[in-house]
Design an enzyme around this catalytic site. Structure first.
Site, PDB file in Angstrom:
ATOM      1  N   ALA A  63       0.840  -1.201   0.000  1.00 24.81           N
ATOM      2  CA  ALA A  63       0.000   0.000   0.000  1.00 24.81           C
ATOM      3  C   ALA A  63       0.876   1.253   0.000  1.00 24.81           C
ATOM      4  O   ALA A  63       2.036   1.210   0.393  1.00 24.81           O
ATOM      5  CB  ALA A  63      -0.889   0.004   1.233  1.00 24.81           C
ATOM      6  N   GLU A 107      -0.638  -9.515  -1.885  1.00 25.11           N
ATOM      7  CA  GLU A 107      -2.079  -9.797  -2.008  1.00 25.11           C
ATOM      8  C   GLU A 107      -2.535  -9.641  -3.459  1.00 25.11           C
ATOM      9  O   GLU A 107      -3.370 -10.399  -3.956  1.00 25.11           O
ATOM     10  CB  GLU A 107      -2.878  -8.869  -1.077  1.00 25.11           C
ATOM     11  CG  GLU A 107      -2.609  -9.185   0.392  1.00 25.11           C
ATOM     12  CD  GLU A 107      -3.423  -8.310   1.323  1.00 25.11           C
ATOM     13  OE1 GLU A 107      -3.097  -7.101   1.390  1.00 25.11           O
ATOM     14  OE2 GLU A 107      -4.351  -8.807   1.967  1.00 25.11           O
TER      15      GLU A 107
END
Ligand code: NAD
Length: 696
Positions: A63, A107
């Site tokens: 992120a 992910e």
């Protein structure tokens, strides 16, 4: 269209390459870029399979933390949507991984139907280290690919693993030794030729006959190890939900855990610590590309407690050191301790014998300053006495080559005055290490009034090289850390005088999370040191020493652990502090002599006084420009003073308590009869509180 993803078509395979420097963090523009590129590849009838890749440095490091809590961070498509797009894609998607593949980056890769990777690609889910859990399906997809135990280790431990370790598992279908893209395209062609069905991680089942037993065992272990930190247990519960539940149910548990952690003070503290450490490396007024001086050889003066540890830092980094002492005996002793330290590390299996010899071969002991003629950096760690420092720096000025950096490890003394002993004050600064210097990660870099920008920049770079966390401090008595510590110690002493005992004060602060209470710390460091300083300062000021409990203990020969007794007593060979009636009697005598009627003090008051004393002095330090940012102060306390990570440092703690509440408490302390003036709230603190602002 975002230009963060480029598309190239090779036969039936489209290669989508993410390129958002430096590490493909999954900010809004990259998320849009991936979604658009997928649409484009799907719309192209010539394309039958898709390779999603990054750069050699990173598939994606996760992120974009700078977007956390901002509108951009929440802007659609969010990461979970992008991952579902990959997983649901009608044409097979192959992830091609090199470099970092961490957090949201992994992910994302888990959303692909197949994965190929360079052998040394780093796969990891480090969210737990900032008090979170992987919140984009990682806790559900990873166990479906590598099993409960391996997934739990990665998610609760947070450490990255080389891709080669997963060779042949559904996590890494193929390790590619040569060109990654060529290998990935070849793999994609095989998928098409063999008509391999797209493997969606979410459709797999976690099979583990011992699953329940393993999870119970893991709950016990993780629970015992993660006191004060909720994230490891939430990680575990999310992974546990991948077992025997549907993907959707598991994702719901993950989501609930993620949101509750995101709102937790512990995660806020850990995210703060993470960004604060990175911010500390940037020095206001010094551009990032500043040309650095070459540091190939280092001189260290004084082979005592600090000099030895400082020397080891450089030897560990492969930089040779010349270590200077006054007498052969002291030099031999210092070198002997360095050798013993390395041998102990070797016995623990952390160093090979040849590495020990290599490091020892890189240190040269000397009694002569002639050997300093070619060093690029000198660090002085002699006695804490201005006269001694004067002689040392005057000598250095004569013997060192032009451009050599001259540093002092002084804890309190004025760096500008020390710089004034030389004809080259621009080359002088403070490099304040913490004891034990080969272990403690903090380094205060003390910027003198005349310190040259490239001297500072070089010192920050060298700090990184020897694996220290450097924080810049201005010149003042004790710099950032010790100046604040003096107020903290005075607050603890005040509580002792007023009615608390050492064990209560230490206990309350340790329960708060401090690694060690101030009295245990005093016993460890030695009560003789502060006593000598107080006597010297009183003599210099020409006033009699106003005795304190600390002085009474020292006068009685109770110097702490080294004499078997201080605030506490110690059994021979042991370090456990035992409350001592002798100390209590001395405290009673002190109170009687000073007309103090002891009162009952709560643990809350102990914490408030000690913490707010730190905060108040921190605010003054900030206001005076000694520290560039509040978060720098937090970095100092987290890494040099055993401040609990889950509180994020004294300044963040104050923000969390609420600055108006801190000001109110300080005003109350300041209004007590006979209160020390230092309890008056710092003007900056009052202003921020009134303006409804925070330190951070
Ligand atoms: P120490 O007494 O253990 O060691 C000092 C060494 O310097 C001794 O071996 C002594 O022989 C040598 N020395 C003294 N004068 C010298 C000279 N003129 N030339 C060469 N060698 C000389 O002291 P220490 O604890 O290592 O502290 C050294 C410095 O580091 C002090 O300025 C101190 O304030 C600072 N410091 C200490 C700590 C700590 O926890 N001990 C932490 C940070 C900074």
């Amino acid at each position: 269209m975002s230009n963060t993803v480029t598309i190239s078509v090779r036969g039936p395979v489209a290669v989508l390459a993410m390129d958002r420097p430096p590490v493909n963090s999954l900010g809004y523009d990259l998320r849009v870029g991936i979604a658009d590129a997928l649409d484009e590849a799907n719309a192209n009838p010539a394309v039958q399979a898709i390779v999603l890749t990054g750069t050699a440095r990173a598939f994606s490091a996760g992120a974009d933390v700078t977007e956390f809590g901002t509108p951009k961070g929440a802007k659609e498509p969010n990461l979970r949507v992008v991952i579902t797009m990959l997983e649901d894609n009608p044409k097979p998607v192959i992830g091609a991984i090199a470099g970092q593949c961490l957090g949201g980056g992994l992910e994302l890769a888990l959303g692909c139907h197949f994965r190929v990777a360079a052998p040394d690609a780093q796969l990891g889910l480090p969210e737990v280290k900032i008090g979170l859990l992987p919140g984009a399906g990682g806790t559900q997809r990873l166990p479906r690919l590598i099993g409960l135990e391996a997934a739990l280790n990665m998610i609760v431990g947070g450490a990255p693993v080389a891709a080669a370790k997963f060779a042949g598992s559904p996590l890494v279908d193929r390790v590619i030794e040569g060109d990654l893209i060529d290998g990935a395209v070849a793999f994609a062609n095989e998928v098409l030729e063999k008509k391999l069905p797209a493997r969606r991680a979410r459709d797999l089942k976690v099979k583990d006959p011992q699953g329940e037993a393993f999870l119970q065992f893991a709950r016990n272990t993780v629970g015992a190890m993660s006191k004060n930190f909720p994230a490891p247990m939430k990680c575990l519960e999310a992974v546990a939900a991948s077992y025997g539940k549907t993907f959707e149910q598991g994702v719901a548990v993950e989501r609930e855990g993620f949101l509750s952690l995101m709102a937790s003070p512990e995660s806020r503290a850990m995210r703060h610590a993470f960004t604060a450490e990175r911010a500390a490396a940037k020095i206001p007024g010094i551009p990032e590309g500043t040309a650095l001086r070459d540091i190939k050889k280092v001189g260290v003066i004084g082979a005592g407690t600090m000099g030895g540890g400082i020397t080891m830092n450089f030897l560990n980094a492969g930089i040779p050191v010349v270590l200077l002492e006054m007498k052969q005996e002291a030099l031999d002793k210092g070198l002997g301790i360095i050798r013993r330290n390395y041998e102990n590390t070797m016995k623990k299996g952390k160093l090979k014998p040849e590495q020990v010899e290599e490091r020892l071969a890189a240190v040269t002991g000397t009694l002569s300053y002639d050997d300093f003629a070619d060093v690029d950096l000198v660090i002085e760690a002699v006695f804490e006495n201005m006269d001694v420092k004067q002689t040392v720096f005057q000598t250095l000025d004569k013997v060192c080559k032009p451009g050599a950096i001259l540093a002092s490890n002084t804890s309190y003394l004025n760096i500008d005055k020390i710089a004034g002993f030389t004809q080259r004050p621009a080359d002088v600064l403070g490099l304040h290490f913490f004891s034990p210097a080969n272990v403690m990660r903090l380094l205060e870099v003390v910027r003198g009034a005349k310190t040259a920008p490239d001297v500072l920049a070089t010192s920050m770079a060298i700090a990184k090289k020897i694996k220290k966390i450097a924080v810049v401090s201005g010149v003042c008595d004790g710099f950032i850390g010790n100046r604040m510590l003096a107020r903290y110690g005075a607050a603890a002493q005040g509580l002792l005088n007023a009615g608390a005992l050492p064990q209560q004060i230490d206990g309350a602060l340790q329960k708060f999370g401090m690694a060690m209470g101030p009295f245990r710390m005093g016993d460890l460091a030695g009560l003789d040191i502060g006593w000598a300083t107080r006597k010297r300062k009183a003599a210099e000021a020409g006033v009699p020493l106003k005795p304190s409990v600390a002085d009474m203990l020292a006068e009685a020969g109770r110097f702490g652990q080294k004499t078997g007794a201080g605030y506490y007593r110690y059994e021979a060979g042991k370090r456990d502090p035992i409350p001592d009636p002798v100390t209590e009697k001395m405290i009673d005598e002190y109170r009687a002599a000073n007309g103090i009627t002891p009162r009952k003090i709560s643990d809350d008051e102990v914490v408030q006084r000690c913490m707010f004393a730190l905060v108040n002095e921190g605010a003054r330090i900030l206001d005076e420009g000694i520290a560039a940012r509040a978060s720098d102060i937090d970095v100092v306390y987290l890494n040099g003073y055993g401040y609990p990570l889950h509180r994020g440092g004294p300044m963040l703690y104050a923000d969390m308590v609420g600055l108006p509440n801190v000001v109110r408490a300080l005003r109350r302390f300041a209004a007590e009869p006979g209160a020390d003036a230092s309890w008056q709230p710092a003007p900056l603190l009052v202003k921020l509180a009134e303006d409804g602002k925070n330190f951070n």
